[in-house]
Motif scaffolding. Structure first.
Motif, PDB file in Angstrom:
ATOM      1  N   ARG A 107      11.324  -1.204   7.215  1.00  0.00           N
ATOM      2  CA  ARG A 107      10.513  -2.310   7.756  1.00  0.00           C
ATOM      3  C   ARG A 107       9.038  -1.913   7.810  1.00  0.00           C
ATOM      4  NH1 ARG A 107      14.598  -2.747  11.671  1.00  0.00           N
ATOM      5  NH2 ARG A 107      13.230  -1.763  13.180  1.00  0.00           N
ATOM      6  N   PHE A 108       8.774  -0.684   8.279  1.00  0.00           N
ATOM      7  CA  PHE A 108       7.392  -0.223   8.325  1.00  0.00           C
ATOM      8  C   PHE A 108       6.810  -0.118   6.920  1.00  0.00           C
ATOM      9  CE2 PHE A 108       8.162   1.905  12.613  1.00  0.00           C
ATOM     10  CZ  PHE A 108       7.533   0.874  13.302  1.00  0.00           C
ATOM     11  N   GLY A 109       7.612   0.286   5.955  1.00  0.00           N
ATOM     12  CA  GLY A 109       7.147   0.368   4.574  1.00  0.00           C
ATOM     13  C   GLY A 109       6.769  -0.997   4.039  1.00  0.00           C
ATOM     14  N   VAL A 110       7.592  -1.991   4.319  1.00  0.00           N
ATOM     15  CA  VAL A 110       7.291  -3.358   3.880  1.00  0.00           C
ATOM     16  C   VAL A 110       6.031  -3.863   4.582  1.00  0.00           C
ATOM     17  CG1 VAL A 110       8.114  -5.749   3.982  1.00  0.00           C
ATOM     18  CG2 VAL A 110       9.658  -3.930   3.245  1.00  0.00           C
ATOM     19  N   GLU A 111       5.949  -3.589   5.885  1.00  0.00           N
ATOM     20  CA  GLU A 111       4.766  -4.028   6.641  1.00  0.00           C
ATOM     21  C   GLU A 111       3.507  -3.340   6.114  1.00  0.00           C
ATOM     22  OE1 GLU A 111       3.156  -3.912  11.236  1.00  0.00           O
ATOM     23  OE2 GLU A 111       5.317  -3.869  10.865  1.00  0.00           O
ATOM     24  N   LEU A 112       3.621  -2.045   5.823  1.00  0.00           N
ATOM     25  CA  LEU A 112       2.480  -1.312   5.282  1.00  0.00           C
ATOM     26  C   LEU A 112       2.079  -1.870   3.915  1.00  0.00           C
ATOM     27  CD1 LEU A 112       0.533   1.048   5.665  1.00  0.00           C
ATOM     28  CD2 LEU A 112       2.241   2.515   4.576  1.00  0.00           C
ATOM     29  N   ALA A 113       3.073  -2.189   3.086  1.00  0.00           N
ATOM     30  CA  ALA A 113       2.767  -2.779   1.778  1.00  0.00           C
ATOM     31  C   ALA A 113       2.059  -4.123   1.955  1.00  0.00           C
ATOM     32  CB  ALA A 113       4.044  -2.949   0.963  1.00  0.00           C
ATOM     33  N   ASN A 114       2.504  -4.912   2.934  1.00  0.00           N
ATOM     34  CA  ASN A 114       1.841  -6.192   3.202  1.00  0.00           C
ATOM     35  C   ASN A 114       0.396  -5.974   3.633  1.00  0.00           C
ATOM     36  OD1 ASN A 114       4.129  -7.638   2.585  1.00  0.00           O
ATOM     37  ND2 ASN A 114       4.835  -7.765   4.690  1.00  0.00           N
ATOM     38  N   HIS A 115       0.172  -4.977   4.503  1.00  0.00           N
ATOM     39  CA  HIS A 115      -1.195  -4.689   4.941  1.00  0.00           C
ATOM     40  C   HIS A 115      -2.051  -4.205   3.776  1.00  0.00           C
ATOM     41  CE1 HIS A 115      -0.680  -5.471   9.154  1.00  0.00           C
ATOM     42  NE2 HIS A 115       0.344  -4.614   9.263  1.00  0.00           N
ATOM     43  N   VAL A 116      -1.486  -3.374   2.913  1.00  0.00           N
ATOM     44  CA  VAL A 116      -2.235  -2.903   1.744  1.00  0.00           C
ATOM     45  C   VAL A 116      -2.582  -4.078   0.838  1.00  0.00           C
ATOM     46  CG1 VAL A 116      -2.030  -1.545  -0.380  1.00  0.00           C
ATOM     47  CG2 VAL A 116      -1.349  -0.543   1.800  1.00  0.00           C
ATOM     48  N   ASN A 117      -1.618  -4.963   0.624  1.00  0.00           N
ATOM     49  CA  ASN A 117      -1.905  -6.152  -0.205  1.00  0.00           C
ATOM     50  C   ASN A 117      -2.982  -7.020   0.430  1.00  0.00           C
ATOM     51  OD1 ASN A 117      -0.060  -5.434  -2.154  1.00  0.00           O
ATOM     52  ND2 ASN A 117       1.599  -6.632  -1.262  1.00  0.00           N
ATOM     53  N   ALA A 118      -2.891  -7.220   1.746  1.00  0.00           N
ATOM     54  CA  ALA A 118      -3.903  -8.025   2.437  1.00  0.00           C
ATOM     55  C   ALA A 118      -5.257  -7.339   2.356  1.00  0.00           C
ATOM     56  CB  ALA A 118      -3.500  -8.238   3.894  1.00  0.00           C
ATOM     57  N   GLY A 119      -5.285  -6.014   2.508  1.00  0.00           N
ATOM     58  CA  GLY A 119      -6.545  -5.269   2.395  1.00  0.00           C
ATOM     59  C   GLY A 119      -7.127  -5.357   0.996  1.00  0.00           C
ATOM     60  N   THR A 120      -6.255  -5.284   0.000  1.00  0.00           N
ATOM     61  CA  THR A 120      -6.713  -5.405  -1.385  1.00  0.00           C
ATOM     62  C   THR A 120      -7.312  -6.785  -1.623  1.00  0.00           C
ATOM     63  OG1 THR A 120      -4.999  -3.870  -2.090  1.00  0.00           O
ATOM     64  CG2 THR A 120      -5.990  -5.223  -3.789  1.00  0.00           C
ATOM     65  N   THR A 121      -6.645  -7.806  -1.122  1.00  0.00           N
ATOM     66  CA  THR A 121      -7.154  -9.173  -1.271  1.00  0.00           C
ATOM     67  C   THR A 121      -8.497  -9.315  -0.572  1.00  0.00           C
ATOM     68  OG1 THR A 121      -4.891  -9.995  -1.329  1.00  0.00           O
ATOM     69  CG2 THR A 121      -6.608 -11.600  -0.863  1.00  0.00           C
TER      70      THR A 121
END
Length: 153
Positions: free
Chosen positions: A83-97
């Motif tokens: 779950r933390f990995g998915v959340e971290l990936a979401n944050h990375v994607n949001a940061g990239t955007t």
């Protein structure tokens, strides 16, 4: 005399055989006593073996219970890590955007014609101080957008 010596000879042979039998009985009695003593030692040894087996079985049961508990704990932690990995990936994607948007804004600001006014840091600070409700609303809108992007990714 022949009858007397023959009788004496037979009586002597019987006495010798009886003495041998008596000696053999004494030896046999000692061996039986040792066998009985060994039987008691064997009984004690078997009792100790049964006790050790019971302790080993109990230890195995406790090890199985511990292994099951460790497996469950590990499974929970792995799920949490996923779950933390998915959340971290979401944050990375949001940061990239967000970084891509910042890059587009800075590129657009650099390419703006000289006659158009640029937003200065002083103007931005004045706006933040004078209109906190607008700033708060913009921040809430931005965080809602980031949350919606995080859920969608």
């Amino acid at each position: 005399m022949f009858g007397l010596s023959m009788g004496l000879f037979i009586e002597g042979a019987v006495a010798v055989l009886m003495a041998l039998t008596l000696g053999y009985c004494v030896i046999l009695n000692r061996r039986l006593a040792r066998l009985h003593a060994d039987r008691e030692a064997l009984r004690l040894m078997v009792g100790d073996l049964v006790t050790a087996t019971n302790l080993a079985n109990q230890a195995i049961k406790e090890l199985k219970a511990t292994a099951i508990e460790a497996d469950m704990t590990l499974s929970v932690r792995l799920e949490e890590a996923e779950r933390f990995g998915v959340e971290l990936a979401n944050h990375v994607n949001a940061g990239t955007t967000l970084m891509q948007r910042i890059v587009r804004v800075t590129n657009a600001a650099r390419q703006a014609p000289a006659g158009q006014p640029m937003i200065s840091a002083a103007n931005t600070t004045d706006t933040l101080v004078r209109e906190p409700n607008k700033v708060r609303a913009a921040l809430e809108q931005l965080s809602a957008h980031v949350r919606s992007r995080g859920v969608a990714a």
